[in-house]
Design an enzyme around this catalytic site. Structure first.
Site, mmCIF file in Angstrom:
data_model
loop_
_atom_site.group_PDB
_atom_site.id
_atom_site.type_symbol
_atom_site.label_atom_id
_atom_site.label_comp_id
_atom_site.label_asym_id
_atom_site.label_seq_id
_atom_site.Cartn_x
_atom_site.Cartn_y
_atom_site.Cartn_z
ATOM 1 N N LYS A 39 38.148 39.072 36.065
ATOM 2 C CA LYS A 39 39.503 38.985 35.518
ATOM 3 C C LYS A 39 40.432 38.252 36.464
ATOM 4 O O LYS A 39 40.478 38.567 37.653
ATOM 5 C CB LYS A 39 40.054 40.394 35.278
ATOM 6 C CG LYS A 39 39.529 41.078 34.043
ATOM 7 C CD LYS A 39 40.293 42.375 33.804
ATOM 8 C CE LYS A 39 39.759 43.114 32.585
ATOM 9 N NZ LYS A 39 40.386 44.443 32.443
ATOM 10 N N HIS B 19 48.849 54.398 31.688
ATOM 11 C CA HIS B 19 48.044 54.787 32.859
ATOM 12 C C HIS B 19 48.641 56.019 33.537
ATOM 13 O O HIS B 19 47.935 56.943 33.907
ATOM 14 C CB HIS B 19 48.024 53.659 33.907
ATOM 15 C CG HIS B 19 47.266 52.436 33.523
ATOM 16 N ND1 HIS B 19 47.818 51.176 33.598
ATOM 17 C CD2 HIS B 19 45.991 52.266 33.091
ATOM 18 C CE1 HIS B 19 46.914 50.279 33.234
ATOM 19 N NE2 HIS B 19 45.794 50.914 32.910
ATOM 20 N N SER C 18 47.899 46.559 29.868
ATOM 21 C CA SER C 18 48.443 45.659 30.896
ATOM 22 C C SER C 18 48.511 44.226 30.354
ATOM 23 O O SER C 18 49.442 43.482 30.634
ATOM 24 C CB SER C 18 47.567 45.694 32.153
ATOM 25 O OG SER C 18 47.543 46.982 32.691
HETATM 26 O O1 PNS Z 1 41.102 48.641 33.891
HETATM 27 P P1 PNS Z 1 39.740 48.081 33.588
HETATM 28 O O2 PNS Z 1 39.717 46.592 33.839
HETATM 29 O O3 PNS Z 1 39.267 48.434 32.212
HETATM 30 O O4 PNS Z 1 38.723 48.774 34.636
HETATM 31 C C1 PNS Z 1 37.354 48.500 34.593
HETATM 32 C C2 PNS Z 1 36.647 49.002 35.867
HETATM 33 C C3 PNS Z 1 37.296 48.435 37.099
HETATM 34 C C4 PNS Z 1 36.718 50.518 35.923
HETATM 35 C C5 PNS Z 1 35.147 48.556 35.787
HETATM 36 O O5 PNS Z 1 35.084 47.200 35.532
HETATM 37 C C6 PNS Z 1 34.360 48.884 37.043
HETATM 38 O O6 PNS Z 1 34.025 50.024 37.277
HETATM 39 N N1 PNS Z 1 34.057 47.843 37.851
HETATM 40 C C7 PNS Z 1 33.270 47.978 39.055
HETATM 41 C C8 PNS Z 1 31.839 47.447 38.843
HETATM 42 C C9 PNS Z 1 31.022 48.507 38.152
HETATM 43 O O7 PNS Z 1 30.655 49.509 38.739
HETATM 44 N N2 PNS Z 1 30.761 48.313 36.851
HETATM 45 C C10 PNS Z 1 30.166 49.355 36.024
HETATM 46 C C11 PNS Z 1 28.757 49.063 35.660
HETATM 47 S S1 PNS Z 1 28.739 48.659 33.960
#
Ligand code: PNS
Length: 162
Positions: free
Chosen positions: A43, A19, A130
């Site tokens: 999660k 990251h 992670s």
């Molecule tokens: O580190 P990660 O878990 O891969 O991050 C994923 C994240 C947080 C970027 C994604 O799940 C996200 O943007 N969540 C907020 C809800 C949203 O807007 N989802 C996208 C529509 S598909």
């Protein structure tokens, strides 16, 4: 001149050197990067959002160019709220691609003004996530070099490892 701001969103549970590599390279493209921890309902996290933010702040040595924040709800709404246009995401392998492609496409459909910039993960970090870090640490394995020192220390405390 208008500052170019990008959002680097994620779970960061916890932040890894992979990251950090993406974040630092993002700073070469943008004036400011907002590293934002998502409240992810799906999660189960090891660290609280506040702990994760604290670990990110310590890992970037409180850099003036990195803003650490959190968000709840849709990423597109958050990006609009902070007046950003770009979202940075790291890509490790083909397995990441499908999920990332789907997410970026959905986000673009929700907000045409937003764009996702993908950066290939540095060659030394392809195998780091992670999830695997937590698994190795939970069983007492060494995660030195894979995560910032402050994270390594906090993982040892979490799993009561000397
Ligand atoms: O580190 P990660 O878990 O891969 O991050 C994923 C994240 C947080 C970027 C994604 O799940 C996200 O943007 N969540 C907020 C809800 C949203 O807007 N989802 C996208 C529509 S598909």
């Amino acid at each position: 001149m208008k500052q170019q701001i990008a959002v680097y969103p994620g779970s960061f549970d916890p932040i890894t050197n992979g990251h950090l590599d993406i974040l630092m390279r993002g700073l070469e493209l943008f004036d400011k990067v907002i590293c934002s921890v998502a409240y992810n309902i799906e999660k189960k996290a090891l660290f609280s959002v506040e702990e994760r933010m604290d670990l990110i702040k310590k890992s970037v040595n409180n850099s003036d160019h990195v803003l650490v924040d959190s968000f709840e709800g849709l990423l597109v709404d958050y990006v609009k709220k902070v007046n950003a246009r770009f979202v940075i995401r790291g890509l490790r392998a083909m397995s990441d691609f499908e999920y990332e492609f789907q997410m970026a496409s959905m986000n673009r459909n929700l907000n045409k003004d937003m764009d996702t910039i993908f950066m290939m993960t540095g060659k030394d970090f392809f195998f780091i996530s992670s999830r695997t870090i937590k698994e190795v640490a939970a069983f007492g394995g060494c995660v030195k070099g894979f995560v910032p020192e402050v994270v390594e220390k906090r993982l040892r405390e979490k799993f009561s490892i000397k």
